[in-house]
Structures are given as structure tokens and as C-alpha cells.
Design a protein around this motif. Structure first.
Motif, mmCIF file in Angstrom:
data_model
loop_
_atom_site.group_PDB
_atom_site.id
_atom_site.type_symbol
_atom_site.label_atom_id
_atom_site.label_comp_id
_atom_site.label_asym_id
_atom_site.label_seq_id
_atom_site.Cartn_x
_atom_site.Cartn_y
_atom_site.Cartn_z
ATOM 1 N N ASP A 151 5.141 -3.575 10.075
ATOM 2 C CA ASP A 151 5.097 -2.347 9.098
ATOM 3 C C ASP A 151 4.434 -2.142 8.604
ATOM 4 O O ASP A 151 3.935 -1.043 7.770
ATOM 5 C CB ASP A 151 6.703 -2.305 7.738
ATOM 6 N N ASN A 152 4.029 -3.159 7.586
ATOM 7 C CA ASN A 152 2.240 -2.594 6.987
ATOM 8 C C ASN A 152 1.198 -2.422 7.755
ATOM 9 O O ASN A 152 -0.126 -2.070 7.279
ATOM 10 C CB ASN A 152 1.932 -4.114 6.710
ATOM 11 N N GLN A 204 12.202 -2.403 -4.985
ATOM 12 C CA GLN A 204 11.753 -3.395 -3.619
ATOM 13 C C GLN A 204 12.735 -3.459 -2.775
ATOM 14 O O GLN A 204 12.484 -2.937 -1.771
ATOM 15 C CB GLN A 204 11.061 -4.237 -4.291
ATOM 16 N N LEU A 227 13.162 0.577 -1.145
ATOM 17 C CA LEU A 227 11.947 0.665 -0.925
ATOM 18 C C LEU A 227 12.213 0.023 1.218
ATOM 19 O O LEU A 227 11.895 0.168 1.811
ATOM 20 C CB LEU A 227 10.550 0.509 -1.146
ATOM 21 N N ALA A 228 12.446 -0.902 0.886
ATOM 22 C CA ALA A 228 12.001 -2.272 1.546
ATOM 23 C C ALA A 228 13.711 -1.290 3.271
ATOM 24 O O ALA A 228 13.432 -1.193 4.379
ATOM 25 C CB ALA A 228 12.645 -3.296 2.077
ATOM 26 N N SER A 269 12.083 1.547 4.826
ATOM 27 C CA SER A 269 11.423 1.178 5.997
ATOM 28 C C SER A 269 11.822 0.662 6.831
ATOM 29 O O SER A 269 11.702 1.460 8.218
ATOM 30 C CB SER A 269 9.972 0.446 4.813
ATOM 31 N N PRO A 328 1.925 5.273 -3.582
ATOM 32 C CA PRO A 328 2.725 3.515 -3.202
ATOM 33 C C PRO A 328 3.560 3.139 -2.988
ATOM 34 O O PRO A 328 4.258 2.578 -2.140
ATOM 35 C CB PRO A 328 1.984 2.595 -4.705
ATOM 36 N N ALA A 329 4.954 4.021 -4.163
ATOM 37 C CA ALA A 329 6.029 3.342 -3.074
ATOM 38 C C ALA A 329 6.654 3.934 -1.921
ATOM 39 O O ALA A 329 7.064 3.356 -1.392
ATOM 40 C CB ALA A 329 6.881 4.223 -4.381
ATOM 41 N N ARG A 373 4.240 4.552 0.695
ATOM 42 C CA ARG A 373 4.133 3.603 1.552
ATOM 43 C C ARG A 373 4.546 2.343 1.662
ATOM 44 O O ARG A 373 5.114 2.307 3.444
ATOM 45 C CB ARG A 373 2.326 2.986 0.954
ATOM 46 N N SER A 374 5.436 1.809 1.262
ATOM 47 C CA SER A 374 6.162 0.467 0.727
ATOM 48 C C SER A 374 7.279 1.139 1.216
ATOM 49 O O SER A 374 8.246 0.523 2.504
ATOM 50 C CB SER A 374 6.080 0.072 -0.572
#
Length: 338
Positions: free
Chosen positions: A31-32, A180, A183-184, A187, A218-219, A221-222
Motif C-alpha cells: 500500500d505504500n 489510524q 485511515l487503515a 486504505s 498526509p491523512a 496518503r494514509s
């Protein structure tokens, strides 16, 4: 209701969903890694695809009621809403939601049109405000997304993923580990939906009146924005199209060229700038319909102007006579369309 998923029983459907979850789990390990930049040609009116108008929406139903009652002038005004494509929202797990999504995409495909679907079932939805609810757990949400992804197999659709969900981890009710985890989960949802080539995914990114692009990037992106086709702006809000283009352009710079779509459903007069925070976003008076939905924007980063928030549906039970969020609000619809 006709069945299009071609399943023979609960066990087979459960197995298919489980298989999809396992397949996408492998995708999440990477995912990154940024996905290749989406290449969208310069906008042109030649051979441009069209968006799907759902004939079963609340606006269309109300127009038919007005015509049966002989109120043809009012019906003509509301056709400015009912005859234009708007998103169909999926907000719960009532039986048949997967079949409903598939039927919608099949009908749109037969008409050679692209349907717009808004997925809105994230746990702790809307921070307990007017649209509170959502899935009771992350596992329930994953099954819901997997079922909808399976329902759209082999079909085309544009999906707006979870309005406000990312923004609420930056400026909202979720902080720390809870933020977090959300956000995961987002994703995961992006990666799962991306397993279907015909599904275009736009992750909600708020609007320029909420927070600076640098703060939410940034959020995003996560939350999987680098794997999505782009981000969605201004959903259910009233910020001007020009302000959203500036905001989207800045987000695109921060997100390595991601594209964006803009909800123009009610931004014809821009936002309300005075009064309480709730009055500025919850059925504010004096608003107007914005640019009609189109996939031809003339801007290289703007993939579409959409009516994600269905004009005439309430933002919430705020003010005298306003129904619950998502319910048809005839007086407000008429005000927007006039």
C-alpha cells in the motif's frame, strides 16, 4: 427484485466475499507504493461519455406526484433536478444492497452511461451528528465493501468513498489510534475496490472551507489516496467551483498528481459566510444549483463535476420543518431549483 449476483446460497456468497478479501489482502502489503499516475486526456466534447440518470430517485418520484396532481409548473421547476444525474448513496447493510448496486450499474451500462455511487457506511460515521451510524465494526465494514466490490464485478461505476471520513481524523472526533485505524480501513477499502478495473474510486477530501490542503494531505496518503483514481471535493457543501479547483490543484501537487472531482450540486451561490456553523452547512437558505453534472470540465485535473449530494435531500433535522439527513425535502428542493 431480480438477482444478478448469480449465487446459489449463503455459503457460496460468503466464500466469494472471503476470497475477495484474501486477494485484496495481498494488495495491501504494497500500500505504500504509489500507483502509476492516472493519465486523463485534455477535456473535449467529442465522444465524451455521459453520466447515468437514475429514474427511481426521490426527485423523479416527487415530479411524478406533482404531475399526477396537475401541478405541472412546479414539476417543470423540479425537472432541473430530476432530469440530471446524481449519485446513488449506499448507507446501510439492509438485505439486497449488493444486488441494488449491481442492478444500477447494469442499467447504466445498457444505456451506455456511467453511474455514480456514494459509499457512506464507515464506523462512527459523521462523528455522531446528523448522519450518525455506519457499520458497527471494522469487520462488518470490510464485508460490506467486499460485497459491493463483488456486485460491481465486470461493470463500470464511479465511486465516491466515505464523505468526511478522512477529514474527521484530522479535525473531528477521531484521534490517535482510532484515527489510524480508520485511515487503515479506508486504505483497505480503496485497494479492494481497485481490484475491479471498471470501478473508478475517488476518496473524499473535504473542501477548501474546512482545512488547508497541506493539513489533510498526509491523512489522505494514509487512507489510500495514492492508490485511488483521485479525491472528491465539496461533497454536500457549498464552496464555489473555482475555490475547489484551486484547492484540488494544491492537493494534486501534494499527492503526486492525483486528479479530483467536485460536487457542484448546490454551490451556485457559494457558501453562507455568517451565522452558526450548523446554519452554514445544514440546509442553508439562499443556495442554488451549481454546474450540471458532466465528465467534460475543461480542466486537466478535474475529472468531473458531479451532483454527489442529491439536491433536495435534507442535510439534517435542523431548522423548522427539515426532515432527517438524506430524506427528501420538497421546500428546499424548490428553493434550490428556482
Amino acid at each position: 427484485m431480480a438477482r444478478h449476483l448469480k449465487v446459489t446460497g449463503r455459503r457460496r456468497r460468503a466464500a466469494l466475499v472471503a476470497a475477495l478479501v484474501l486477494v485484496t489482502a495481498g494488495v495491501l502489503l504494497r500500500d505504500n507504493e504509489p500507483s502509476p499516475a492516472v493519465r486523463v486526456p485534455e477535456a473535449t466534447t467529442t465522444g465524451a461519455p455521459a453520466l447515468y440518470v437514475d429514474p427511481t430517485g426521490a426527485a423523479a418520484d416527487y415530479v411524478r406526484r406533482l404531475e399526477r396532481a396537475g401541478r405541472t409548473a412546479d414539476a417543470a421547476v423540479l425537472r432541473r433536478i430530476s432530469d440530471r444525474p446524481a449519485a446513488t448513496w449506499f448507507t446501510d447493510a439492509r438485505p439486497g444492497y449488493g444486488d441494488r448496486a449491481r442492478q444500477l450499474a447494469i442499467a447504466a451500462g445498457r444505456a451506455n452511461r456511467l453511474p455514480v455511487l456514494a459509499f457512506y457506511f464507515i464506523p462512527q460515521r459523521d462523528c455522531g451528528n446528523h448522519s450518525k451510524g455506519g457499520a458497527p465494526s471494522a469487520d462488518t465494514y470490510k464485508k460490506w465493501i467486499a460485497t459491493l466490490t463483488l456486485a460491481l464485478r465486470g461493470l463500470r461505476a464511479l465511486v465516491i468513498l466515505e464523505p468526511d471520513a478522512v477529514a474527521h481524523t484530522v479535525r473531528g472526533c477521531l484521534t490517535g489510534r482510532a484515527a489510524q485505524q480508520r485511515l487503515a480501513l479506508l486504505s483497505w477499502a480503496v485497494a479492494t475496490l481497485r481490484t475491479e478495473p471498471g470501478v473508478r474510486v475517488y476518496l473524499d477530501a473535504g473542501h477548501p472551507g474546512w482545512m488547508p490542503a497541506a493539513r489533510i494531505a498526509p491523512a489522505l496518503r494514509s487512507a489510500g489516496a495514492m492508490r485511488a483514481h483521485g479525491v472528491a471535493l465539496n461533497v454536500a457543501n457549498f464552496q464555489t467551483t473555482n475555490d475547489n479547483i484551486r484547492y484540488g490543484t494544491e492537493l494534486s501537487r501534494l499527492l503526486t498528481g492525483r486528479h479530483f472531482v467536485i460536487d457542484t450540486s448546490r454551490n451556485g451561490n457559494g457558501p453562507v459566510t455568517r451565522g452558526t456553523a450548523e446554519r452554514r452547512w445544514c440546509n442553508p437558505p439562499g443556495r442554488r444549483l451549481g454546474t450540471p453534472p458532466t465528465l467534460v470540465t475543461g480542466h486537466p485535473l478535474a475529472d468531473a463535476y458531479l451532483w454527489v449530494k442529491r439536491p433536495g435531500e435534507s442535510d439534517g433535522a435542523c431548522g423548522r420543518g427539515a426532515p432527517r439527513a438524506g430524506r427528501w425535502y420538497p421546500a428546499y428542493a424548490m428553493a434550490l431549483a428556482r
